[in-house]
Design an enzyme around this catalytic site. Sequence first.
Site, short mmCIF file in Angstrom:
data_model
loop_
_atom_site.label_atom_id
_atom_site.label_comp_id
_atom_site.label_asym_id
_atom_site.label_seq_id
_atom_site.Cartn_x
_atom_site.Cartn_y
_atom_site.Cartn_z
N TYR A 189 3.01 7.19 2.37
CA TYR A 189 1.91 6.42 2.97
C TYR A 189 0.91 7.36 3.65
O TYR A 189 -0.31 7.22 3.45
CB TYR A 189 2.47 5.42 3.99
CG TYR A 189 1.40 4.70 4.76
CD1 TYR A 189 0.74 3.60 4.21
CD2 TYR A 189 1.04 5.11 6.04
CE1 TYR A 189 -0.26 2.94 4.91
CE2 TYR A 189 0.05 4.45 6.75
CZ TYR A 189 -0.60 3.36 6.18
OH TYR A 189 -1.59 2.72 6.88
N LYS A 219 -3.14 7.93 2.76
CA LYS A 219 -4.24 7.74 3.72
C LYS A 219 -5.09 9.00 3.86
O LYS A 219 -6.28 8.92 4.15
CB LYS A 219 -3.68 7.29 5.07
CG LYS A 219 -3.02 5.91 5.04
CD LYS A 219 -4.03 4.78 4.87
CE LYS A 219 -4.22 4.26 3.49
NZ LYS A 219 -5.22 3.19 3.38
#
Length: 258
Positions: A153, A157
Amino acid sequence: MARLFITGSSTGLGLMTAALLAEKGHAVVLHARNDERAKAAMAALPAAHAVVEGDVSTIRATMRLAEKANRHGPYDAVIHNVAVGYREPQRIETGDGLPHVFAVNTLAPFILTALIERPKRLVYLSSGLHRNASADLDDITWEKRRWDGTEAYSESKLHDVLLAFAFARYWPDVLSNALEPGWVPTRMGGPAATDDLDQAHRTQAWLAVSDDPAAVGTAGYFYHMQPREVHADARNHPRQDRLIEICERLSGLKLDLR
């Protein structure tokens, strides 16, 4: 008034952003994953101009979503809000054989940016976790490493910031920026989140429509409408270019740099 498309806007921060913009009289096109979510989104925000459906976990479906979105354009701004979180305990593959987190958080924003008629502004949602991510793109699809959902994750990002800054450089006539909304108690953030939910959606709306001097720059990174430190490698042009090349190869799309 502006016309805007917001991905992942059937619930959460996307819907909150859409409501704020619609309240100010802007024409907002929502995005929902399926028909059930689309109906719920329109019920929650009847002032929305339209809602388009589309799953962004596969390349073909994301391309179809871009086609649908273009029917309601052109847009003054596109807000890339759609994302999945950091709790995936294993490497879940999409129909294209890619990690779900990478497909939704990285590749989908690239495909939509490439295929939606070029807007005046691009806004990409990142996370403060991006500053802890590895900028090594050699195993971007997690085929060699042991899976780590939080790291996957965080990397995705960072990719969103790299995309924002790459498009700011490629398309000087487009304002392209990124932001972090903070760790807030949405479905993704969870009930333990400690940041202010009332502030979490305002920066993306501000970057999309405001004429404030700080909002009409490009290649910026923000938190609560203020500049914030970004990952040391986010402004590395070769790294930006390499991410674009990887996304082009995986999606089969060639970016128009004109």
